[in-house]
Design a protein around this motif. Structure first.
Motif, PDB file in Angstrom:
ATOM      1  N   GLY A   1      20.421  -1.337 -11.904  1.00 57.58           N
ATOM      2  CA  GLY A   1      20.954  -0.573 -10.805  1.00 57.58           C
ATOM      3  C   GLY A   1      19.836  -0.523  -9.599  1.00 57.58           C
ATOM      4  O   GLY A   1      20.336  -0.073  -8.620  1.00 57.58           O
ATOM      5  N   TYR A   2      18.629  -0.668  -9.702  1.00 55.80           N
ATOM      6  CA  TYR A   2      17.637  -0.289  -8.677  1.00 55.80           C
ATOM      7  C   TYR A   2      17.482  -1.549  -7.878  1.00 55.80           C
ATOM      8  O   TYR A   2      17.793  -2.845  -8.237  1.00 55.80           O
ATOM      9  CB  TYR A   2      16.177  -0.291  -9.581  1.00 55.80           C
ATOM     10  N   ILE A   3      17.307  -1.242  -6.671  1.00 54.50           N
ATOM     11  CA  ILE A   3      16.803  -2.231  -5.821  1.00 54.50           C
ATOM     12  C   ILE A   3      15.396  -2.166  -6.057  1.00 54.50           C
ATOM     13  O   ILE A   3      14.665  -1.344  -6.206  1.00 54.50           O
ATOM     14  CB  ILE A   3      16.877  -2.033  -4.275  1.00 54.50           C
ATOM     15  N   THR A   4      14.915  -3.626  -6.280  1.00 50.98           N
ATOM     16  CA  THR A   4      13.551  -3.770  -7.023  1.00 50.98           C
ATOM     17  C   THR A   4      12.764  -4.584  -6.227  1.00 50.98           C
ATOM     18  O   THR A   4      13.162  -5.413  -5.872  1.00 50.98           O
ATOM     19  CB  THR A   4      13.627  -4.242  -8.519  1.00 50.98           C
ATOM     20  N   THR A   5      11.481  -4.191  -6.023  1.00 55.14           N
ATOM     21  CA  THR A   5      10.359  -4.932  -5.443  1.00 55.14           C
ATOM     22  C   THR A   5       9.431  -5.056  -6.280  1.00 55.14           C
ATOM     23  O   THR A   5       9.130  -4.467  -7.316  1.00 55.14           O
ATOM     24  CB  THR A   5      10.156  -4.357  -4.025  1.00 55.14           C
ATOM     25  N   ILE A   6       8.541  -6.520  -5.909  1.00 58.30           N
ATOM     26  CA  ILE A   6       7.356  -6.580  -6.799  1.00 58.30           C
ATOM     27  C   ILE A   6       6.266  -6.252  -5.688  1.00 58.30           C
ATOM     28  O   ILE A   6       6.144  -6.614  -4.594  1.00 58.30           O
ATOM     29  CB  ILE A   6       7.211  -8.120  -7.174  1.00 58.30           C
ATOM     30  N   GLY A   7       5.222  -5.235  -6.060  1.00 56.71           N
ATOM     31  CA  GLY A   7       4.307  -4.934  -5.263  1.00 56.71           C
ATOM     32  C   GLY A   7       2.951  -5.347  -5.982  1.00 56.71           C
ATOM     33  O   GLY A   7       2.738  -5.497  -7.005  1.00 56.71           O
TER      34      GLY A   7
ATOM     35  N   ALA B   1       7.806  -0.328 -14.224  1.00 57.20           N
ATOM     36  CA  ALA B   1       8.555  -0.036 -13.147  1.00 57.20           C
ATOM     37  C   ALA B   1       8.192   1.216 -12.849  1.00 57.20           C
ATOM     38  O   ALA B   1       8.043   2.259 -13.498  1.00 57.20           O
ATOM     39  CB  ALA B   1      10.269  -0.220 -13.447  1.00 57.20           C
ATOM     40  N   LEU B   2       8.090   1.573 -11.459  1.00 56.12           N
ATOM     41  CA  LEU B   2       7.617   2.923 -10.766  1.00 56.12           C
ATOM     42  C   LEU B   2       8.469   3.281  -9.657  1.00 56.12           C
ATOM     43  O   LEU B   2       9.137   2.441  -9.054  1.00 56.12           O
ATOM     44  CB  LEU B   2       6.267   2.861 -10.302  1.00 56.12           C
ATOM     45  N   ALA B   3       8.917   4.549  -9.460  1.00 52.27           N
ATOM     46  CA  ALA B   3       9.567   4.843  -8.188  1.00 52.27           C
ATOM     47  C   ALA B   3       8.925   4.702  -6.859  1.00 52.27           C
ATOM     48  O   ALA B   3       7.611   4.308  -7.003  1.00 52.27           O
ATOM     49  CB  ALA B   3      10.044   6.254  -8.295  1.00 52.27           C
ATOM     50  N   VAL B   4       9.763   4.284  -5.873  1.00 49.12           N
ATOM     51  CA  VAL B   4       9.027   4.238  -4.423  1.00 49.12           C
ATOM     52  C   VAL B   4       9.211   5.388  -3.614  1.00 49.12           C
ATOM     53  O   VAL B   4      10.510   5.579  -3.521  1.00 49.12           O
ATOM     54  CB  VAL B   4       9.597   2.825  -3.829  1.00 49.12           C
TER      55      VAL B   4
ATOM     56  N   GLU C   1      13.847   0.323   2.862  1.00 50.47           N
ATOM     57  CA  GLU C   1      13.634   1.682   3.254  1.00 50.47           C
ATOM     58  C   GLU C   1      14.712   2.866   2.840  1.00 50.47           C
ATOM     59  O   GLU C   1      14.323   3.946   2.193  1.00 50.47           O
ATOM     60  CB  GLU C   1      13.297   2.110   4.753  1.00 50.47           C
ATOM     61  N   PRO C   2      15.854   2.645   3.308  1.00 49.75           N
ATOM     62  CA  PRO C   2      16.662   3.473   2.935  1.00 49.75           C
ATOM     63  C   PRO C   2      16.986   3.850   1.488  1.00 49.75           C
ATOM     64  O   PRO C   2      17.384   4.732   0.868  1.00 49.75           O
ATOM     65  CB  PRO C   2      18.266   2.787   3.348  1.00 49.75           C
ATOM     66  N   ALA C   3      16.924   2.676   0.419  1.00 53.91           N
ATOM     67  CA  ALA C   3      16.948   2.907  -0.918  1.00 53.91           C
ATOM     68  C   ALA C   3      15.812   3.627  -1.493  1.00 53.91           C
ATOM     69  O   ALA C   3      15.911   4.342  -2.490  1.00 53.91           O
ATOM     70  CB  ALA C   3      16.838   1.335  -1.642  1.00 53.91           C
ATOM     71  N   ALA C   4      14.751   3.510  -0.762  1.00 56.95           N
ATOM     72  CA  ALA C   4      13.463   4.287  -1.125  1.00 56.95           C
ATOM     73  C   ALA C   4      13.731   5.679  -0.878  1.00 56.95           C
ATOM     74  O   ALA C   4      13.494   6.699  -1.829  1.00 56.95           O
ATOM     75  CB  ALA C   4      12.231   3.593  -0.381  1.00 56.95           C
TER      76      ALA C   4
ATOM     77  N   LEU D   1      15.109   2.711  -5.204  1.00 58.65           N
ATOM     78  CA  LEU D   1      14.248   1.596  -5.136  1.00 58.65           C
ATOM     79  C   LEU D   1      12.951   1.690  -6.173  1.00 58.65           C
ATOM     80  O   LEU D   1      12.414   2.729  -6.257  1.00 58.65           O
ATOM     81  CB  LEU D   1      13.531   1.554  -3.754  1.00 58.65           C
ATOM     82  N   ALA D   2      12.842   0.661  -7.048  1.00 55.71           N
ATOM     83  CA  ALA D   2      12.132   0.485  -7.937  1.00 55.71           C
ATOM     84  C   ALA D   2      10.782  -0.460  -7.382  1.00 55.71           C
ATOM     85  O   ALA D   2      11.181  -1.195  -6.853  1.00 55.71           O
ATOM     86  CB  ALA D   2      12.483   0.100  -9.399  1.00 55.71           C
ATOM     87  N   VAL D   3       9.554  -0.312  -8.164  1.00 54.45           N
ATOM     88  CA  VAL D   3       8.664  -1.271  -7.542  1.00 54.45           C
ATOM     89  C   VAL D   3       8.021  -1.684  -9.195  1.00 54.45           C
ATOM     90  O   VAL D   3       7.625  -0.903 -10.125  1.00 54.45           O
ATOM     91  CB  VAL D   3       7.681  -0.848  -6.959  1.00 54.45           C
ATOM     92  N   ILE D   4       7.742  -2.960  -9.466  1.00 57.96           N
ATOM     93  CA  ILE D   4       6.981  -3.335 -10.364  1.00 57.96           C
ATOM     94  C   ILE D   4       5.662  -3.940  -9.956  1.00 57.96           C
ATOM     95  O   ILE D   4       5.548  -4.711  -8.967  1.00 57.96           O
ATOM     96  CB  ILE D   4       7.829  -5.026 -11.105  1.00 57.96           C
TER      97      ILE D   4
END
Lengths: 373, 373
Positions: B144-150, B177-180, B265-268, B273-276
């Motif tokens: 369910g996360y909007i996910t980004t790869i950082g 996965a980490l929270a943003v 940004e709104p999801a964060a 928002l999750a980040v891998i």
């Protein structure tokens, strides 16, 4: 003889030979420096030179010595140039051969002629000051001196040779004439500074004014074989039947040596060289640093742009752009830059490294890229 | 759902839109950055991107969103791209419209689809590391996360945005996965240094992985009109009768906004928002400084040369030359230089000023030189 008489015997010679390798890729084998407009004046340096000399003795008394390959281009620039006044070299053999042949041909045609040799690719500011110096030089030449015009230095330039001046010579009509004690090669900066401060050094502008017989006499002393070859060639020159074979036979054998070494230095050593100090602006435009300076009036923060169709967009940049294309050239934050853009070659360097362009030209030749030279 | 199932529902999206103005005159309106080989690999960045994504879900599950003008070039690069998988924009309307339309079309076709959007013009080193990060991102997206790869920063870059990471998220299959907590714009150098030392900032590589319905939901919250337009357009998309009129009517009205602002940004802010963290090499090749670095492996004293037909002669020079001509390019004594040589435009700048290229492009456009943009 009176000064007027000497003046009437004056003949200009323009050796138009050098490519100007330090101005590559602007200057090329097929487009040497003298065929370019380097000042934004709208005309070539060769044409400028012609127009500077024509008022002295008329445009029928200017001889041009140039390469066969440049004949059409030279004649296009100089419509008044007659067949008698163009001497074509089958290959370059340095300035003693070029100027010496002109001297020998003219001396045969007009014994007692005074010749003045002026490079085709220098830039001179004040024509009146130049002509005044030439008038004095003609008088000194008529008195028997090999005469040069030296330029009062305005800065400690390291790109020019210098002339060490001696005492005043007592020559009627040449009140400024000084003895020359020595020709000096391009100095280092400290030496150049000392020269400028000392006040007894002038820039060697490569201008030589002399009776043709006197010049040939100097050549005979220092380079007897070269002298004899030139005299023999001159004897065959004005007969269309004999010229071709003589050129084919003699020209390739002539010693390659600059006239500074064959005539000027020996004459200086023997006390037979005079110099007229010139106060006009002069530059040999020897490299892009010099070209940049010339076109920015010396303002280091300016960007000079040369090129009829130049489309240059510069931001926080200084130096010079030479454009021989219609391409858009954009510069951002580059200082003292040199950008020369031509259809088949591009150079990017800085004023500081401008003298090294020649070594790149050599490297290109060695590396098989002669197509762009 | 199991990870395998989520993986089966994955669909890659490649928005191939940006010109890459900071890479002018290499990148152009008619030859945007993604159509260039910027690494000397022999293939375009777009093709690289395709080959990086194809192993993840197969080459039938990659959608490309690009401008109508680039259709032929894109199809030539990607022979396996089907008509269903190419979305043509009549004009650029920024990344929310491009990615949002892909999401809406794919969600209609395959409810529950997970999309991953990856720029067409980035450079990524280790494909296996990339795929590992994507696998985790798919799991987080499925949760369910909007996910980004950082990207774990290797230096205090000021040309990238940063992602401020929070605590670990407990997502099966996405152990990294980490929270943003925040998206951060390009920082200044001191801030960037603090980020790198602090260890809780990643580079924002512009990669977004999400269930299409979740992404559309975020868009609906922040940009309801844009969302509704995209959904309406998607409904008309797969019928040849309705697509054209819908595009003509709706596309020009869509709000231009980057997906970072509309979705990430709104999801964060809302904790969705999750980040891998990715440990692979990544670069957006945003300017010529970046391109030089990439092609010299970061050795500042090297000169990188890009161009199939490049003829470069360099002496004591460093930086980058990009040649799109057969001209000889000679560099002498220029450090950190950027020379980009194309048939109709030339750029000379330095790495330091690489970011300013965009302002030159703007100036050229304003100044009526749009022909070279």
């Amino acid at each position: 003889m009176t000064e007027t008489t000497a003046h009437e015997r004056f003949y200009s010679v323009i050796p138009a030979g050098g490519i100007g390798s330090r101005l590559w890729p602007l200057s090329r084998a097929d487009a040497p420096k003298f065929l370019h407009d380097l000042t934004g004046s709208g005309q070539t340096l060769l044409r400028d030179t012609w127009e500077r000399l024509a008022p002295i003795a008329g445009d029928q008394r200017i001889m041009v010595v140039t390469g066969r390959a440049h004949r059409a281009a030279v004649e296009a620039q100089l419509p008044a140039l007659t067949d008698e006044n163009i001497v074509l070299e089958s290959e370059p053999r340095d300035s003693s051969a070029a100027i010496g042949l002109a001297a020998a041909i003219l001396e045969r045609r007009e014994p007692g002629v005074i010749i003045g040799s002026f490079a085709a690719d220098h830039v001179i500011g004040q024509r009146e000051g130049f002509r005044a110096a030439v008038r004095q030089a003609i008088a000194a030449a008529d008195a028997g001196y090999i005469t040069t015009i030296g330029i009062r230095p305005t800065e400690p330039a390291v790109g020019f040779g210098y002339i060490h001046t001696g005492g005043s010579l007592d020559v009627p009509g040449a009140e400024g004439a000084l003895a020359v004690t020595e020709f000096v090669e391009k100095p280092d900066l400290d030496t150049a500074k000392a020269y400028v401060e000392g006040g007894d050094h002038l820039w060697n502008a490569g201008m030589f004014i002399a009776r043709a017989d006197r010049l040939l006499e100097e050549l005979h002393r220092s380079q007897p074989e070269l002298h004899d070859g030139l005299v023999e060639l001159a004897a065959a020159w004005d007969d269309p039947v004999t010229r071709g074979p003589a050129v084919d036979r003699i020209w390739p054998t002539l010693t390659k040596i600059a006239i500074d070494y064959s005539v000027a230095e020996p004459a200086a050593d023997a006390g037979r060289l005079a110099v007229i100090p010139g106060t006009f602006d002069w530059d040999d435009v020897g490299d892009f640093a010099s070209l940049a300076k010339l076109n920015t009036a010396g303002r280091a923060s300016d960007l000079a742009i040369l090129g009829e169709h130049a489309r240059v967009l510069a931001d926080a940049s200084s130096g010079i752009v030479v454009s021989r294309s219609k391409r858009v050239i954009s510069l951002i934050g580059v200082q003292d830059i040199v950008v020369v853009d031509t259809p088949d070659a591009l150079l990017v360097t800085t004023s500081e490294h401008a003298q090294r362009v020649k070594s790149v030209v050599d490297a290109l030749r060695m590396g098989g890229s002669g197509d762009v030279l």
